[in-house]
Design a protein around this motif. Structure first.
Motif, PDB file in Angstrom:
ATOM      1  N   LYS A  66      36.541  30.575  64.342  1.00 31.21           N
ATOM      2  CA  LYS A  66      38.004  30.510  64.388  1.00 31.21           C
ATOM      3  C   LYS A  66      38.479  29.080  64.162  1.00 31.21           C
ATOM      4  O   LYS A  66      39.447  28.830  63.429  1.00 31.21           O
ATOM      5  CB  LYS A  66      38.513  31.025  65.736  1.00 31.21           C
ATOM      6  N   CYS A 121      30.829  32.577  71.542  1.00 33.56           N
ATOM      7  CA  CYS A 121      30.956  31.177  71.106  1.00 33.56           C
ATOM      8  C   CYS A 121      30.955  31.075  69.587  1.00 33.56           C
ATOM      9  O   CYS A 121      31.638  30.222  69.012  1.00 33.56           O
ATOM     10  CB  CYS A 121      29.835  30.339  71.710  1.00 33.56           C
ATOM     11  N   GLN A 166      36.465  29.453  79.055  1.00 35.84           N
ATOM     12  CA  GLN A 166      35.786  29.872  77.839  1.00 35.84           C
ATOM     13  C   GLN A 166      35.433  28.676  76.980  1.00 35.84           C
ATOM     14  O   GLN A 166      34.348  28.592  76.411  1.00 35.84           O
ATOM     15  CB  GLN A 166      36.682  30.840  77.057  1.00 35.84           C
ATOM     16  N   SER A 167      36.341  27.721  76.884  1.00 31.94           N
ATOM     17  CA  SER A 167      36.112  26.527  76.090  1.00 31.94           C
ATOM     18  C   SER A 167      34.949  25.720  76.639  1.00 31.94           C
ATOM     19  O   SER A 167      34.087  25.260  75.906  1.00 31.94           O
ATOM     20  CB  SER A 167      37.385  25.669  76.050  1.00 31.94           C
ATOM     21  N   ALA A 214      34.415  31.923  68.490  1.00 29.19           N
ATOM     22  CA  ALA A 214      35.330  30.815  68.788  1.00 29.19           C
ATOM     23  C   ALA A 214      35.179  29.687  67.783  1.00 29.19           C
ATOM     24  O   ALA A 214      36.178  29.102  67.329  1.00 29.19           O
ATOM     25  CB  ALA A 214      35.086  30.301  70.203  1.00 29.19           C
TER      26      ALA A 214
END
Length: 236
Positions: A197, A191, A23-24, A194
């Motif tokens: 966050k 994204c 995911q990163s 993310a």
């Protein structure tokens, strides 16, 4: 049996780590994700939202309100826990604490394809937003692009910066290719969640290190007293 449980636990850990890493890597800044660094609403804020009665037709309101619900839906996932609460129409932009007014204004910049702006102010001079106005150029008339514009500008209010090089369908922080043509982004992407966050992890750490600003007392509809505090105008 103990060995089997241990192996199973390690398998779960490795799977989780691999998934997180994937995911990163899929949210590479500048490719599929916007960088962070703009001002934000305070964590856990309840933001009162108003629409200028003279700037938008009633039939356009649903397209302006849809992005509020879209960002509210990921409030917990982003770690911001910020919620937007629509209050109704107003006769003029408001400057009250935790107020957001949606208005029209001539902000079009042909060279950068700017059709909207986020104008905001920090009473505590700490990059935590006190009030904000989202300004939409009159040239933007396609209802779907109104939604695209709002979800983008709200992204700025969560710390996201523009991403001119990001691929289509990866982030709400991409630009319009042409006036009144939808970019198909009507809700924050994985994204975007993310990156917000990450932004709010920084904001939370900042607030723990510094004392909280005193509450701002301003009557609704009245501009703040002139001082040396800048009004930040952030183009998308």
């Amino acid at each position: 049996m103990k060995k089997l449980v241990t192996v199973y636990f390690l398998l779960i850990v490795l799977t989780t780590f691999t998934t997180a890493a994937a995911q990163s890597s899929s949210c590479k800044v500048g490719v599929a994700a916007a960088s962070v660094g703009f001002w934000t609403w305070a964590p856990e804020s309840k933001i009162k939202v108003y629409i200028d009665r003279y700037d938008f037709e009633p039939k356009e309101h649903e397209y302006l309100l849809a992005p509020l619900s879209a960002w509210n839906a990921v409030s917990q996932a982003t770690g911001s826990r910020v919620k937007f609460e629509y209050q109704g129409i107003t006769d003029r932009p408001l400057y009250c604490e935790n107020c957001l007014t949606i208005v029209r204004g001539e902000v079009f910049d042909k060279s950068k394809r700017h059709l909207t702006e986020l104008r905001t102010y920090s009473a505590g001079k700490d990059r935590i937003m006190t009030w904000a106005h989202i300004v939409i150029d009159p040239l933007l008339t396609n209802p779907r692009t109104l939604t695209n514009a709002l979800v983008h500008e709200l992204g700025h209010s969560f710390g996201l910066l523009d991403c001119y090089s990001c691929k289509q369908d990866t982030t709400v922080m991409i630009q319009f290719k042409s006036i009144n043509v939808s970019n198909e982004m009507d809700r924050p992407s994985a994204c975007d969640v993310a990156q917000v966050k990450i932004a709010y992890q920084s904001v939370t750490a900042q607030l723990k290190r510094s004392p909280q600003p005193k509450p701002l007392v301003v009557d609704e509809g009245e501009e703040p007293v002139d001082d040396d505090s800048p009004v930040v105008i952030r183009k998308p």
